[in-house]
Design a protein around this motif. Structure first.
Motif, PDB file in Angstrom:
ATOM      1  N   SER A  55      35.444  43.614  44.861  1.00 29.38           N
ATOM      2  CA  SER A  55      35.787  42.829  43.652  1.00 29.38           C
ATOM      3  C   SER A  55      36.529  41.593  44.350  1.00 29.38           C
ATOM      4  O   SER A  55      37.416  41.955  45.672  1.00 29.38           O
ATOM      5  CB  SER A  55      37.125  43.426  43.240  1.00 29.38           C
ATOM      6  OG  SER A  55      38.207  43.667  43.435  1.00 29.38           O
ATOM      7  N   GLY A  56      36.213  40.490  44.095  1.00 27.05           N
ATOM      8  CA  GLY A  56      37.288  39.501  44.506  1.00 27.05           C
ATOM      9  C   GLY A  56      37.974  38.590  43.961  1.00 27.05           C
ATOM     10  O   GLY A  56      38.280  38.879  42.348  1.00 27.05           O
ATOM     11  N   HIS A  57      38.795  37.994  44.711  1.00 24.66           N
ATOM     12  CA  HIS A  57      39.858  37.481  43.427  1.00 24.66           C
ATOM     13  C   HIS A  57      39.847  35.714  43.135  1.00 24.66           C
ATOM     14  O   HIS A  57      39.330  34.847  45.003  1.00 24.66           O
ATOM     15  CB  HIS A  57      41.335  37.491  43.984  1.00 24.66           C
ATOM     16  CG  HIS A  57      41.705  38.603  44.233  1.00 24.66           C
ATOM     17  ND1 HIS A  57      42.577  39.357  42.723  1.00 24.66           N
ATOM     18  CD2 HIS A  57      41.564  39.818  44.915  1.00 24.66           C
ATOM     19  CE1 HIS A  57      42.188  40.759  43.500  1.00 24.66           C
ATOM     20  NE2 HIS A  57      42.202  40.947  44.515  1.00 24.66           N
ATOM     21  N   SER A  58      40.163  35.422  42.343  1.00 23.13           N
ATOM     22  CA  SER A  58      39.808  33.928  42.817  1.00 23.13           C
ATOM     23  C   SER A  58      40.443  32.890  41.647  1.00 23.13           C
ATOM     24  O   SER A  58      41.131  33.335  40.930  1.00 23.13           O
ATOM     25  CB  SER A  58      38.014  33.412  42.143  1.00 23.13           C
ATOM     26  OG  SER A  58      37.674  33.846  40.469  1.00 23.13           O
ATOM     27  N   ARG A  59      40.970  31.748  41.771  1.00 24.24           N
ATOM     28  CA  ARG A  59      41.589  30.736  40.747  1.00 24.24           C
ATOM     29  C   ARG A  59      40.879  29.934  39.839  1.00 24.24           C
ATOM     30  O   ARG A  59      39.973  29.554  40.859  1.00 24.24           O
ATOM     31  CB  ARG A  59      43.268  30.245  41.584  1.00 24.24           C
ATOM     32  CG  ARG A  59      43.963  31.421  41.434  1.00 24.24           C
ATOM     33  CD  ARG A  59      44.778  30.962  42.469  1.00 24.24           C
ATOM     34  NE  ARG A  59      46.050  31.686  43.174  1.00 24.24           N
ATOM     35  CZ  ARG A  59      47.196  31.584  44.067  1.00 24.24           C
ATOM     36  NH1 ARG A  59      47.732  30.317  43.849  1.00 24.24           N
ATOM     37  NH2 ARG A  59      47.581  32.754  44.841  1.00 24.24           N
TER      38      ARG A  59
END
Length: 109
Positions: A1-5
């Protein structure tokens, strides 16, 4: 899973246009009396409009209506925002009659 804004950089979108059902029903009733039941077309397919008119509806209840302006002998015509849009200007009389009749009916006249 990746985290992005993400951040929205565009303009705030228009709010949805939301017709008040009570006002809408009364307007249709009055209009049918004034121009005839067969001349009032109620759109059964609800559409989601995002018009600047919705800002008024954030302050008070209202309705957004369409006025048929296609000349009687034309089958097809250009859209509202086209430079070739050429409505039957007599329709403006019907629009004014509709709104004035509604106001008078609401005022008890």
């Amino acid at each position: 899973s990746g985290h992005s804004r993400s951040r929205w950089m565009g303009k705030k979108p228009f709010p949805p246009t939301n017709n008040d059902s009570k006002i809408s029903s009364r307007f249709i009733e009055v209009l049918q009396q004034v121009i005839g039941r067969n001349n009032v077309i109620k759109n059964a397919n609800a559409s989601m409009y995002a018009e600047d008119f919705a800002y008024y509806q954030e302050k008070m209840k209202g309705i957004y209506v369409h006025l048929g302006v296609r000349p009687a002998k034309k089958i097809k015509m250009y859209g509202l925002h086209s430079e070739h849009f050429n409505p039957d200007e007599n329709a403006m009389k019907t629009g004014m009659l509709a709104h004035i009749s509604y106001v008078l009916a609401e005022c008890g006249n």
